[in-house]
Design a protein around this motif. Sequence first.
Motif, PDB file in Angstrom:
ATOM      1  N   GLU A 190       0.844  -1.187   0.000  1.00 19.65           N
ATOM      2  CA  GLU A 190       0.000   0.000   0.000  1.00 19.65           C
ATOM      3  C   GLU A 190       0.885   1.245   0.000  1.00 19.65           C
ATOM      4  OE1 GLU A 190      -2.656   0.037   3.317  1.00 19.65           O
ATOM      5  OE2 GLU A 190      -3.036  -2.128   3.197  1.00 19.65           O
ATOM      6  N   PRO A 191       0.404   2.338  -0.586  1.00 20.37           N
ATOM      7  CA  PRO A 191       1.181   3.581  -0.501  1.00 20.37           C
ATOM      8  C   PRO A 191       1.130   4.152   0.912  1.00 20.37           C
ATOM      9  CG  PRO A 191      -0.905   3.973  -1.606  1.00 20.37           C
ATOM     10  CD  PRO A 191      -0.828   2.495  -1.384  1.00 20.37           C
ATOM     11  N   PHE A 192       2.184   4.847   1.289  1.00 27.38           N
ATOM     12  CA  PHE A 192       2.170   5.597   2.540  1.00 27.38           C
ATOM     13  C   PHE A 192       3.093   6.801   2.398  1.00 27.38           C
ATOM     14  CE2 PHE A 192       5.292   2.171   3.274  1.00 27.38           C
ATOM     15  CZ  PHE A 192       6.430   2.890   3.630  1.00 27.38           C
ATOM     16  N   ARG A 193       2.854   7.802   3.247  1.00 29.73           N
ATOM     17  CA  ARG A 193       3.593   9.061   3.174  1.00 29.73           C
ATOM     18  C   ARG A 193       4.848   9.018   4.049  1.00 29.73           C
ATOM     19  NH1 ARG A 193       1.471  13.635   1.025  1.00 29.73           N
ATOM     20  NH2 ARG A 193      -0.719  13.633   0.373  1.00 29.73           N
ATOM     21  N   ALA A 194       5.842   9.802   3.635  1.00 28.82           N
ATOM     22  CA  ALA A 194       7.039  10.008   4.435  1.00 28.82           C
ATOM     23  C   ALA A 194       7.475  11.458   4.271  1.00 28.82           C
ATOM     24  CB  ALA A 194       8.152   9.056   4.001  1.00 28.82           C
ATOM     25  N   ALA A 202       8.650  -2.451 -11.085  1.00 30.15           N
ATOM     26  CA  ALA A 202       8.976  -3.655 -10.318  1.00 30.15           C
ATOM     27  C   ALA A 202       9.671  -3.337  -9.003  1.00 30.15           C
ATOM     28  CB  ALA A 202       9.871  -4.571 -11.157  1.00 30.15           C
ATOM     29  N   GLU A 203      10.224  -2.125  -8.897  1.00 26.01           N
ATOM     30  CA  GLU A 203      11.092  -1.810  -7.771  1.00 26.01           C
ATOM     31  C   GLU A 203      10.305  -1.401  -6.522  1.00 26.01           C
ATOM     32  OE1 GLU A 203      13.162  -1.404 -11.551  1.00 26.01           O
ATOM     33  OE2 GLU A 203      11.362  -0.400 -10.803  1.00 26.01           O
ATOM     34  N   VAL A 204      11.013  -1.401  -5.386  1.00 28.21           N
ATOM     35  CA  VAL A 204      10.538  -0.755  -4.164  1.00 28.21           C
ATOM     36  C   VAL A 204      10.809   0.736  -4.350  1.00 28.21           C
ATOM     37  CG1 VAL A 204      10.827  -0.595  -1.669  1.00 28.21           C
ATOM     38  CG2 VAL A 204      11.160  -2.800  -2.832  1.00 28.21           C
ATOM     39  N   ASN A 205       9.773   1.546  -4.433  1.00 24.86           N
ATOM     40  CA  ASN A 205       9.913   2.897  -4.970  1.00 24.86           C
ATOM     41  C   ASN A 205       9.376   3.946  -4.001  1.00 24.86           C
ATOM     42  OD1 ASN A 205      10.154   5.101  -6.714  1.00 24.86           O
ATOM     43  ND2 ASN A 205       8.207   4.680  -7.710  1.00 24.86           N
ATOM     44  N   HIS A 214       5.617   6.337  -0.689  1.00 16.85           N
ATOM     45  CA  HIS A 214       5.987   4.983  -1.096  1.00 16.85           C
ATOM     46  C   HIS A 214       4.955   4.479  -2.087  1.00 16.85           C
ATOM     47  CE1 HIS A 214       6.683   0.727  -1.186  1.00 16.85           C
ATOM     48  NE2 HIS A 214       5.554   0.468  -0.540  1.00 16.85           N
ATOM     49  N   ILE A 215       5.406   4.115  -3.300  1.00 13.57           N
ATOM     50  CA  ILE A 215       4.539   3.538  -4.318  1.00 13.57           C
ATOM     51  C   ILE A 215       4.788   2.036  -4.316  1.00 13.57           C
ATOM     52  CG2 ILE A 215       3.941   3.486  -6.766  1.00 13.57           C
ATOM     53  CD1 ILE A 215       5.024   6.338  -6.971  1.00 13.57           C
ATOM     54  N   PRO A 216       3.794   1.227  -3.957  1.00 14.45           N
ATOM     55  CA  PRO A 216       4.050  -0.204  -3.825  1.00 14.45           C
ATOM     56  C   PRO A 216       4.405  -0.859  -5.151  1.00 14.45           C
ATOM     57  CG  PRO A 216       1.703   0.267  -3.619  1.00 14.45           C
ATOM     58  CD  PRO A 216       2.407   1.592  -3.622  1.00 14.45           C
ATOM     59  N   THR A 217       5.199  -1.901  -5.076  1.00 13.35           N
ATOM     60  CA  THR A 217       5.599  -2.664  -6.241  1.00 13.35           C
ATOM     61  C   THR A 217       4.369  -3.115  -7.020  1.00 13.35           C
ATOM     62  OG1 THR A 217       7.446  -3.467  -4.930  1.00 13.35           O
ATOM     63  CG2 THR A 217       6.981  -4.637  -6.980  1.00 13.35           C
ATOM     64  N   HIS A 218       4.370  -2.883  -8.334  1.00 15.87           N
ATOM     65  CA  HIS A 218       3.269  -3.195  -9.250  1.00 15.87           C
ATOM     66  C   HIS A 218       2.067  -2.269  -9.075  1.00 15.87           C
ATOM     67  CE1 HIS A 218       4.886  -7.616  -9.334  1.00 15.87           C
ATOM     68  NE2 HIS A 218       5.668  -6.775 -10.003  1.00 15.87           N
ATOM     69  N   ILE A 247       7.773  24.412 -12.227  1.00 14.92           N
ATOM     70  CA  ILE A 247       8.860  23.480 -12.517  1.00 14.92           C
ATOM     71  C   ILE A 247       8.992  22.527 -11.329  1.00 14.92           C
ATOM     72  CG2 ILE A 247      11.351  23.274 -12.901  1.00 14.92           C
ATOM     73  CD1 ILE A 247      11.201  26.132 -14.109  1.00 14.92           C
ATOM     74  N   SER A 248       9.099  21.256 -11.614  1.00 19.89           N
ATOM     75  CA  SER A 248       9.201  20.255 -10.557  1.00 19.89           C
ATOM     76  C   SER A 248      10.559  19.571 -10.607  1.00 19.89           C
ATOM     77  CB  SER A 248       8.100  19.207 -10.719  1.00 19.89           C
ATOM     78  OG  SER A 248       8.330  18.101  -9.855  1.00 19.89           O
ATOM     79  N   ILE A 249      11.150  19.387  -9.436  1.00 17.15           N
ATOM     80  CA  ILE A 249      12.327  18.530  -9.275  1.00 17.15           C
ATOM     81  C   ILE A 249      11.950  17.456  -8.268  1.00 17.15           C
ATOM     82  CG2 ILE A 249      14.730  18.392  -8.511  1.00 17.15           C
ATOM     83  CD1 ILE A 249      14.988  21.372  -9.306  1.00 17.15           C
ATOM     84  N   SER A 250      12.095  16.212  -8.668  1.00 20.39           N
ATOM     85  CA  SER A 250      11.744  15.105  -7.788  1.00 20.39           C
ATOM     86  C   SER A 250      12.704  13.950  -8.009  1.00 20.39           C
ATOM     87  CB  SER A 250      10.294  14.662  -8.000  1.00 20.39           C
ATOM     88  OG  SER A 250      10.060  14.348  -9.354  1.00 20.39           O
ATOM     89  N   LEU A 251      12.675  13.009  -7.082  1.00 24.04           N
ATOM     90  CA  LEU A 251      13.531  11.829  -7.143  1.00 24.04           C
ATOM     91  C   LEU A 251      12.673  10.572  -7.115  1.00 24.04           C
ATOM     92  CD1 LEU A 251      16.098  12.765  -4.322  1.00 24.04           C
ATOM     93  CD2 LEU A 251      16.141  13.473  -6.718  1.00 24.04           C
ATOM     94  N   SER A 252      13.178   9.543  -7.770  1.00 23.19           N
ATOM     95  CA  SER A 252      12.654   8.199  -7.580  1.00 23.19           C
ATOM     96  C   SER A 252      13.778   7.397  -6.940  1.00 23.19           C
ATOM     97  CB  SER A 252      12.231   7.576  -8.909  1.00 23.19           C
ATOM     98  OG  SER A 252      11.787   6.244  -8.714  1.00 23.19           O
TER      99      SER A 252
END
Length: 302
Positions: A30-34, A156-159, A219-223, A234-239
Motif C-alpha cells: 500500500e502507498p504511505f507518506r514520508a 517492479a522496484e521498491v519505490n 511509497h509507491i508499492p511494487t506493481h 517546474i518540478s524537481i523530484s527523485l525516484s
Amino acid sequence: MTTVQKGEAATVHWATREPAEVCRRALHHEPFRATHPLAAHPLFTIDALMRLAREVSKRKGDLYFDAGDVSIDDKWGKIPVPDRPVTDVIERIESAGAWIVMKHVELNPAYAAVLADWAAFVRDVAGPSGAHLLRKPEMLVFITSPNRVTPFHFDAEVNFLVQIAGSKDLWVCDPNDRTVTTEEELEIYYAGDIAAGHYKPRVDVEAQHFQLDPGDAVHIPTHGAHWVKNHNNISISLSLNFEFPAWYRADIYRANHYLRRLGVTPRGPGCSVLSDRAKAATGAAIRLTRDARRRLVSGARA
C-alpha cells in the motif's frame, strides 16, 4: 517527524508520517507518506542538476528526455524527443513541456551519500525480516515542466517518489487489483516490455490521490500502477528504488510469460511454493540465456 537535537538546532531526517509498524505492514502493498530533509539540499538546485546532466549524458542509457503534450494513456517511446542537448532543454524547462530523467545518479559519490541515508531508512522500515529482500539501491532525478503529465505505468522496484521543488499530484492504484494491472501485463513487463501496463478508464476514480509538496515523499508499492500531473510550476523530484532479487517475482513472471505463449494459463506467484521454485529456476535460465545473447551481440558490434 523524527528529529535529532544538536545543541540548539534540530536536524531533520527521513521519517514516516504513520507509525513504523503500520508502514512496515504497508511496504510493497500500500502507498504511505514520508518526510525527508532534501528540499533545500544544494545537490538538487537547477545549477547543480545542469552539471549532473552533463555527467550523466556521457553514460549510455542513463539519460532520457522527451517533450510534448502528454496524456495519461500515452506510452514511453511514443513521445517526441527534442533534437538538442539536455542542458538546452533544462534551460528552457519552464516552456519546453519536457520530462527529463537521469538514472544511476548514485554513481556520483555526493549523490550516493544521499541515497545511503534513504536506504538505511527503508531498511529500518522493512525490519530485519524484510530488509534481506532489498538490493541495489538506485537514485533517479526527474526535472519536469509545468503541467506536464507522467503517463500511467507500473514498476517492479521498491519505490519512493520524493518531491524536492515544485508540487504535483500523484495517483496510485491497488497493486493487487488484477483488473487494473493484469497477470498478462506483469508477465509481459518482466519479459522486457516496461510499457506493458495499459490505462483502464475507471482507475482514476478508484486510485488513491496524493499531493506532493517539497519535503513530501510517497511509497509507491511494487506493481502499483500510478501516474503524475505536475502543477503549474517546474518540478524537481527523485525516484529512490531498491530492486528485489530476481527469484522473488521476476523469474516466476518471466516463466509464466512463456507458459502462456504455449497455451497454458499459469498461476501467479504465491499460489504454490513448489511451482514457484520450479518457475523461478526456469525463469532464471531464460534470463541468463537472454543476457548471454545480448553480450554476444554487444561484443559483435564492438
